[in-house]
Design an enzyme around this catalytic site. Structure first.
Site, mmCIF file in Angstrom:
data_model
loop_
_atom_site.group_PDB
_atom_site.id
_atom_site.type_symbol
_atom_site.label_atom_id
_atom_site.label_comp_id
_atom_site.label_asym_id
_atom_site.label_seq_id
_atom_site.Cartn_x
_atom_site.Cartn_y
_atom_site.Cartn_z
ATOM 1 N N GLY A 1 10.476 -0.753 -2.137
ATOM 2 C CA GLY A 1 10.160 -1.864 -1.383
ATOM 3 C C GLY A 1 8.977 -1.259 -0.473
ATOM 4 O O GLY A 1 8.792 -0.165 -0.391
ATOM 5 N N GLY B 1 12.062 6.192 -2.685
ATOM 6 C CA GLY B 1 11.412 5.253 -1.511
ATOM 7 C C GLY B 1 11.320 6.073 -0.483
ATOM 8 O O GLY B 1 10.615 7.067 -0.080
ATOM 9 N N LYS C 1 11.011 11.252 -11.501
ATOM 10 C CA LYS C 1 11.586 11.524 -10.045
ATOM 11 C C LYS C 1 12.406 12.871 -10.016
ATOM 12 O O LYS C 1 12.210 13.602 -9.119
ATOM 13 C CB LYS C 1 12.320 10.377 -9.362
ATOM 14 C CG LYS C 1 11.449 9.233 -9.047
ATOM 15 C CD LYS C 1 12.248 7.862 -8.675
ATOM 16 C CE LYS C 1 11.430 6.872 -8.346
ATOM 17 N NZ LYS C 1 12.098 5.556 -8.342
ATOM 18 N N ARG D 1 -8.751 -4.160 -5.686
ATOM 19 C CA ARG D 1 -9.138 -5.102 -6.268
ATOM 20 C C ARG D 1 -8.716 -6.650 -5.820
ATOM 21 O O ARG D 1 -9.483 -7.449 -6.066
ATOM 22 C CB ARG D 1 -8.908 -5.011 -7.787
ATOM 23 C CG ARG D 1 -9.856 -4.336 -8.542
ATOM 24 C CD ARG D 1 -9.634 -4.211 -9.942
ATOM 25 N NE ARG D 1 -8.340 -3.720 -10.272
ATOM 26 C CZ ARG D 1 -8.043 -3.138 -11.462
ATOM 27 N NH1 ARG D 1 -8.767 -3.198 -12.501
ATOM 28 N NH2 ARG D 1 -6.651 -2.841 -11.707
ATOM 29 N N GLU E 1 8.569 -1.125 -11.469
ATOM 30 C CA GLU E 1 7.458 -0.517 -12.002
ATOM 31 C C GLU E 1 6.583 -1.835 -12.775
ATOM 32 O O GLU E 1 6.947 -2.637 -13.209
ATOM 33 C CB GLU E 1 7.498 0.389 -13.058
ATOM 34 C CG GLU E 1 8.207 1.808 -12.470
ATOM 35 C CD GLU E 1 7.501 2.191 -11.173
ATOM 36 O OE1 GLU E 1 6.487 2.721 -11.362
ATOM 37 O OE2 GLU E 1 8.105 2.252 -10.006
ATOM 38 N N LYS F 1 4.740 9.161 -8.729
ATOM 39 C CA LYS F 1 5.693 10.026 -9.201
ATOM 40 C C LYS F 1 5.388 10.533 -10.787
ATOM 41 O O LYS F 1 5.494 11.466 -11.340
ATOM 42 C CB LYS F 1 7.282 9.652 -9.261
ATOM 43 C CG LYS F 1 7.528 8.197 -9.877
ATOM 44 C CD LYS F 1 7.724 7.103 -8.824
ATOM 45 C CE LYS F 1 7.430 5.566 -9.585
ATOM 46 N NZ LYS F 1 7.757 4.619 -8.634
ATOM 47 N N VAL G 1 3.324 -1.366 -1.824
ATOM 48 C CA VAL G 1 3.328 -0.048 -0.910
ATOM 49 C C VAL G 1 2.024 0.175 -0.196
ATOM 50 O O VAL G 1 1.995 0.411 1.005
ATOM 51 C CB VAL G 1 3.678 1.153 -1.890
ATOM 52 C CG1 VAL G 1 3.594 2.234 -0.916
ATOM 53 C CG2 VAL G 1 4.969 1.120 -2.874
ATOM 54 N N GLY H 1 9.257 -6.693 -5.818
ATOM 55 C CA GLY H 1 8.197 -5.650 -5.953
ATOM 56 C C GLY H 1 8.904 -4.316 -5.974
ATOM 57 O O GLY H 1 8.496 -3.166 -5.727
ATOM 58 N N GLU I 1 6.147 12.891 -1.161
ATOM 59 C CA GLU I 1 7.532 12.045 -0.764
ATOM 60 C C GLU I 1 7.613 10.699 -1.355
ATOM 61 O O GLU I 1 8.737 10.496 -1.718
ATOM 62 C CB GLU I 1 7.610 12.333 0.604
ATOM 63 C CG GLU I 1 9.035 11.869 1.336
ATOM 64 C CD GLU I 1 10.104 12.910 0.947
ATOM 65 O OE1 GLU I 1 11.123 12.617 0.124
ATOM 66 O OE2 GLU I 1 10.033 13.953 1.504
#
Ligand code: HSE
Length: 432
Positions: free
Chosen positions: A297, A129, A200, A42, A185, A100, A11, A182, A124
């Site tokens: 995504g 997503g 969520k 990192r 979690e 979240k 993200v 991706g 948001e």
């Protein structure tokens, strides 16, 4: 407006690239440019060209940077991320996060501090997503009393259920692909056991009903026990199995639950497949509205992060430090509806019971159900022998209180003609 970006993963990388790609358009919408002046990560992201922007490995350098107006927290987790957000707010910086878990578990405390410091903590991107469902609830539907909402709010889980159903792929195989893309979690059990969806849902329910965040009260059940035969039998009854988050306002409280659910294949949400998310919201004035889009995504989630940044920039342009209240209601006017225990909810059920193929077994099962006030909607006895002469008895019930179903299930499992546990999956009826 100068921002510091913490995290350059899926993200974070998308957010960086989106702010670069649509820089002109975004500046025109805000009335000022949004510049990333520092990145903390990192690892480098090969899709991002930092092009001379300051880089640090320590996210707290961003909080200490006096030039930074907004901290974007995209590192995930609830330990360092919590310190980062609290310190940023304490330092008078706005925060945009996609986290979240952090908001669901610590949001009450974070929003209290943000109010005291006169800054915004926007979130948001943490829910569904790229779908702007928080804005829809908090702003677009602000005139309504929200009656209920239900959603497919974990892309990974929906991707897995869809691929298993359509292509007969194994659970492990699909999960691995979701991780590579991706979507999943860091700990994928959060996806498949419903914890991510419960985070969520907790946030959605708070915005919908104006209640404090109560993650610890959410009922959570995952998808790892769904058998291919359940998917098949559900289809024969005209249903699809989806992993749903449901929040419902009752007179005396709120239902907050995440679990696999049979949904009529006629319902639009039953057709939401792959990584897509969808949320149905029922408001007393507007009726039902449906929000659909990519639930995970890189660029889809970045779309929501950047929209939150734009809100903050627009408020600054108007000379204001904060926009709408975080949970929709003013902090001193929250509702004190508490989340009811799962025993108190009502639902229709799908039951699969492995029984010996003897005369009178069905009658015994039906008697127990009737003694607990449970009305059978339809029933089918499968010819297929599963093993040891056992056959599956598959049925749908009318709506019943969970407590009654628990007692009936225990009594059925105690019958000597019944093997193992009764498989129960809740069924959404039309008002859901
Ligand atoms: N793991 C989450 C999902 C990412 O699969 O939906 C988006 O919150």
């Amino acid at each position: 407006m100068k921002v510091g970006l913490c995290g350059l993963g899926t993200v974070g990388g998308g957010t960086f690239n989106l702010l670069v790609k649509n820089k002109q358009e975004i500046a025109a919408r805000c009335g000022m440019p949004i510049d990333i002046i520092q990145v903390a990560s990192r690892n480098m992201n090969p899709t991002c060209d930092l092009n001379g922007i300051a880089h640090t490995e320590n996210v707290f350098d961003v909080v200490r940077n006096p030039e930074v107006d907004v901290v974007i927290e995209l590192i995930g987790g609830t330990t360092v991320a919590k310190d980062l957000v609290m310190q940023a707010v304490e330092a008078g910086k706005h925060v945009v996060t996609a986290n979240k878990a952090l908001i669901a578990e610590y949001g009450n405390e974070i929003f209290d501090l943000a109010r005291e410091k006169g800054v915004t903590v926007a979130f948001e991107a943490g829910i569904a997503g790229g779908i702007p469902v928080i804005k829809a609830l908090r702003e677009g539907l602000a005139a309504n009393e929200i009656k209920w909402l239900a959603g497919i709010i974990n892309g990974t889980g929906n991707f897995i259920l869809t691929e298993m159903r359509d292509k007969g792929r194994t659970f492990e195989d699909v999960l691995k692909e979701a991780q590579e893309l991706g979507y999943a979690e860091a700990d994928p059990t959060f996806d498949v056991e419903g914890i991510d969806a419960a985070h969520k849902l907790t946030i959605l329910a708070s915005v919908a009903f104006g209640i404090p965040l109560q993650f610890e009260r959410a009922y959570t059940e995952g998808i790892s026990d769904i058998a291919p035969s359940d998917v098949r039998y559900a289809e024969e009854f005209g249903y699809r199995i989806k992993h749903l988050g449901i929040a419902k306002r009752l007179e005396h409280g709120v239902e907050l639950r995440v679990h696999p659910t049979l949904i009529s294949e006629q319902h639009l949400i039953a057709k939401v497949d792959g990584v897509m998310n969808a949320v149905v919201i029922d408001g007393d004035a507007v009726g039902q509205t449906l929000y659909y889009g990519a639930g995970a995504g890189s660029m889809a989630t970045a779309s929501a992060v950047v929209a939150d940044l734009i809100d903050i920039a627009r408020a600054r342009k108007q000379g204001s430090t904060v926009g709408v209240p975080s949970l929709g209601h003013n902090a001193d006017q929250l509702n004190d509806l508490s989340v009811v225990s799962v025993e108190e909810i009502t639902s229709a059920y799908y039951l699969r019971i492995l029984v010996q193929d003897h005369p009178g077994v069905l009658a015994k099962v039906a008697t127990i159900l009737s003694e607990h006030g449970i009305n059978i909607e339809s029933i089918t006895q499968k010819e297929t022998e599963e093993h040891d002469g056992l056959i599956p008895l598959v049925m749908l019930t009318h709506v019943v209180q969970e407590k009654n179903m628990n007692h009936a299930t225990q009594a059925i499992e105690a019958l000597e003609e019944v093997a193992g546990q009764v498989k129960r999956i809740r069924v959404a009826v039309s008002e859901d």
